[in-house]
Design a protein around this motif. Sequence first.
Motif, PDB file in Angstrom:
ATOM      1  N   SER A  31       0.653  -1.139  -0.112  1.00 30.91           N
ATOM      2  CA  SER A  31       0.146   0.055  -0.018  1.00 30.91           C
ATOM      3  C   SER A  31       0.818   1.416   0.056  1.00 30.91           C
ATOM      4  CB  SER A  31      -1.057   0.197   1.070  1.00 30.91           C
ATOM      5  OG  SER A  31      -0.303   0.266   2.319  1.00 30.91           O
ATOM      6  N   ALA A  32       2.138   1.159  -0.132  1.00 29.59           N
ATOM      7  CA  ALA A  32       2.965   2.281  -0.047  1.00 29.59           C
ATOM      8  C   ALA A  32       2.816   3.097  -1.168  1.00 29.59           C
ATOM      9  CB  ALA A  32       4.706   1.931  -0.032  1.00 29.59           C
ATOM     10  N   GLN A  33       3.101   4.645  -0.935  1.00 31.25           N
ATOM     11  CA  GLN A  33       2.968   5.481  -2.109  1.00 31.25           C
ATOM     12  C   GLN A  33       4.313   6.168  -1.942  1.00 31.25           C
ATOM     13  OE1 GLN A  33      -0.186   7.494  -2.954  1.00 31.25           O
ATOM     14  NE2 GLN A  33      -1.177   5.558  -3.099  1.00 31.25           N
ATOM     15  N   LEU A  34       4.673   6.728  -3.353  1.00 32.71           N
ATOM     16  CA  LEU A  34       5.750   7.552  -3.078  1.00 32.71           C
ATOM     17  C   LEU A  34       5.538   8.961  -3.911  1.00 32.71           C
ATOM     18  CD1 LEU A  34       9.211   8.192  -3.196  1.00 32.71           C
ATOM     19  CD2 LEU A  34       8.829   7.207  -5.614  1.00 32.71           C
ATOM     20  N   TRP A  35       5.648   9.833  -3.052  1.00 28.68           N
ATOM     21  CA  TRP A  35       5.449  11.086  -3.418  1.00 28.68           C
ATOM     22  C   TRP A  35       6.744  12.222  -3.891  1.00 28.68           C
ATOM     23  CZ3 TRP A  35       1.910  13.347   1.114  1.00 28.68           C
ATOM     24  CH2 TRP A  35       0.631  12.642   1.154  1.00 28.68           C
ATOM     25  N   ILE A  36       6.871  12.630  -4.974  1.00 28.26           N
ATOM     26  CA  ILE A  36       7.933  13.275  -5.581  1.00 28.26           C
ATOM     27  C   ILE A  36       7.720  14.794  -5.488  1.00 28.26           C
ATOM     28  CG2 ILE A  36       9.432  13.355  -7.582  1.00 28.26           C
ATOM     29  CD1 ILE A  36       8.993  10.402  -7.809  1.00 28.26           C
ATOM     30  N   ALA A  37       8.303  15.573  -5.068  1.00 28.45           N
ATOM     31  CA  ALA A  37       8.121  17.103  -5.135  1.00 28.45           C
ATOM     32  C   ALA A  37       9.341  17.546  -5.788  1.00 28.45           C
ATOM     33  CB  ALA A  37       7.973  17.832  -3.798  1.00 28.45           C
ATOM     34  N   GLY A  38       9.448  17.857  -7.038  1.00 27.78           N
ATOM     35  CA  GLY A  38      10.415  18.170  -7.962  1.00 27.78           C
ATOM     36  C   GLY A  38      10.310  18.000  -9.290  1.00 27.78           C
ATOM     37  N   ASP A  39      11.049  18.397 -10.188  1.00 25.96           N
ATOM     38  CA  ASP A  39      10.848  18.105 -11.764  1.00 25.96           C
ATOM     39  C   ASP A  39      12.290  18.275 -12.179  1.00 25.96           C
ATOM     40  OD1 ASP A  39       9.828  17.750 -13.875  1.00 25.96           O
ATOM     41  OD2 ASP A  39       8.165  19.437 -13.594  1.00 25.96           O
ATOM     42  N   GLY A  40      12.299  17.963 -13.180  1.00 28.68           N
ATOM     43  CA  GLY A  40      13.662  17.567 -14.143  1.00 28.68           C
ATOM     44  C   GLY A  40      13.739  16.758 -15.307  1.00 28.68           C
ATOM     45  N   ALA A  52       2.952  -0.582 -15.122  1.00 27.55           N
ATOM     46  CA  ALA A  52       1.657  -0.127 -15.111  1.00 27.55           C
ATOM     47  C   ALA A  52       1.011  -0.331 -13.733  1.00 27.55           C
ATOM     48  CB  ALA A  52       0.813  -0.774 -15.922  1.00 27.55           C
ATOM     49  N   HIS A  53       1.194  -1.513 -13.098  1.00 24.76           N
ATOM     50  CA  HIS A  53       0.513  -1.748 -11.866  1.00 24.76           C
ATOM     51  C   HIS A  53       0.886  -0.816 -10.680  1.00 24.76           C
ATOM     52  CE1 HIS A  53       3.929  -4.254 -11.265  1.00 24.76           C
ATOM     53  NE2 HIS A  53       3.878  -4.278 -10.034  1.00 24.76           N
ATOM     54  N   SER A  54       2.223  -0.169 -10.851  1.00 19.52           N
ATOM     55  CA  SER A  54       2.713   0.690  -9.636  1.00 19.52           C
ATOM     56  C   SER A  54       2.731   2.187  -9.959  1.00 19.52           C
ATOM     57  CB  SER A  54       4.379   0.212  -9.454  1.00 19.52           C
ATOM     58  OG  SER A  54       5.144   0.443 -10.664  1.00 19.52           O
ATOM     59  N   LYS A  55       2.135   2.524 -11.079  1.00 22.29           N
ATOM     60  CA  LYS A  55       2.048   3.820 -11.438  1.00 22.29           C
ATOM     61  C   LYS A  55       1.135   4.448 -10.584  1.00 22.29           C
ATOM     62  CE  LYS A  55       3.270   3.663 -16.454  1.00 22.29           C
ATOM     63  NZ  LYS A  55       4.567   4.182 -16.450  1.00 22.29           N
ATOM     64  N   GLU A  56       0.024   3.859 -10.192  1.00 26.32           N
ATOM     65  CA  GLU A  56      -1.024   4.584  -9.203  1.00 26.32           C
ATOM     66  C   GLU A  56      -0.433   4.717  -7.855  1.00 26.32           C
ATOM     67  OE1 GLU A  56      -3.195   0.626  -7.597  1.00 26.32           O
ATOM     68  OE2 GLU A  56      -3.791   1.366  -9.585  1.00 26.32           O
ATOM     69  N   HIS A  57       0.589   4.206  -7.697  1.00 28.06           N
ATOM     70  CA  HIS A  57       1.349   4.394  -6.214  1.00 28.06           C
ATOM     71  C   HIS A  57       2.257   5.569  -6.202  1.00 28.06           C
ATOM     72  CE1 HIS A  57       0.112   0.682  -4.449  1.00 28.06           C
ATOM     73  NE2 HIS A  57       0.137   0.045  -5.714  1.00 28.06           N
ATOM     74  N   VAL A  58       2.551   6.120  -7.467  1.00 30.57           N
ATOM     75  CA  VAL A  58       3.536   7.555  -7.273  1.00 30.57           C
ATOM     76  C   VAL A  58       2.649   8.609  -7.720  1.00 30.57           C
ATOM     77  CG1 VAL A  58       5.465   8.293  -8.594  1.00 30.57           C
ATOM     78  CG2 VAL A  58       5.246   6.011  -8.209  1.00 30.57           C
ATOM     79  N   ARG A  59       2.939   9.685  -7.077  1.00 30.00           N
ATOM     80  CA  ARG A  59       2.119  10.918  -7.113  1.00 30.00           C
ATOM     81  C   ARG A  59       3.275  11.844  -7.566  1.00 30.00           C
ATOM     82  NH1 ARG A  59      -1.855  13.057  -2.979  1.00 30.00           N
ATOM     83  NH2 ARG A  59      -1.935  14.931  -4.442  1.00 30.00           N
ATOM     84  N   TRP A  60       3.091  12.840  -8.562  1.00 33.95           N
ATOM     85  CA  TRP A  60       4.209  13.640  -9.106  1.00 33.95           C
ATOM     86  C   TRP A  60       3.633  15.316  -8.696  1.00 33.95           C
ATOM     87  CZ3 TRP A  60       8.300  11.477 -11.250  1.00 33.95           C
ATOM     88  CH2 TRP A  60       8.171   9.987 -11.585  1.00 33.95           C
ATOM     89  N   PHE A  61       4.383  15.841  -7.781  1.00 28.60           N
ATOM     90  CA  PHE A  61       4.117  17.201  -7.383  1.00 28.60           C
ATOM     91  C   PHE A  61       4.684  18.466  -8.157  1.00 28.60           C
ATOM     92  CE2 PHE A  61       2.891  14.479  -3.966  1.00 28.60           C
ATOM     93  CZ  PHE A  61       1.490  14.911  -3.433  1.00 28.60           C
TER      94      PHE A  61
END
Length: 163
Positions: A31-40, A52-61
């Motif tokens: 159920s882990a999520q990865l939040w990424i604050a940054g760009d590049g 594909a199955h893990s894309k929903e676990h990552v949020r790009w801020f």
Amino acid sequence: NVLLFVGSLIPLKGVELLMQTFLEVLQHAPSAQLWIAGDGPLKPKLMQMLPAHSKEHVRWFGFLNQQETASLYRRASVFVFPTLYDRTPLVLVEAVMSGLPIVASPFAGNSELLVREGENGFIVDPRDTKSFARAIVDVLHSPNKQAMYETRDRKSTRLNSSH
């Protein structure tokens, strides 16, 4: 179970290793999520690295202002910093000040001063993605995590009352 990374999405920050590490983490903490604050420039490649199955676990801020970033520090479970080189990582200081448990690279300047092994986090070579993932999972599943949060709450209260 939220992992937070704050920084530029460039090779020196170890973000490609972070993606590999996060896939390991998901095997032990689904159920882990990865939040990424940054760009590049690495963002498209990083997005492609995720099955594909893990894309929903990552949020790009994207890049956030200081107040928005502070909000993420308060809501995350663990700060992850897999840098391959960073002499003066301000984000590591911010994570420590927020009281957030940390899994950081030994290649981050002052990491040995800021991260107290087993107390507020762990220092692990990010090139060893299995060990980095194990340290993250240990923080997520640790009974000491509550003590780490209590430390964060005390620091947060102290910081807020000083304004």
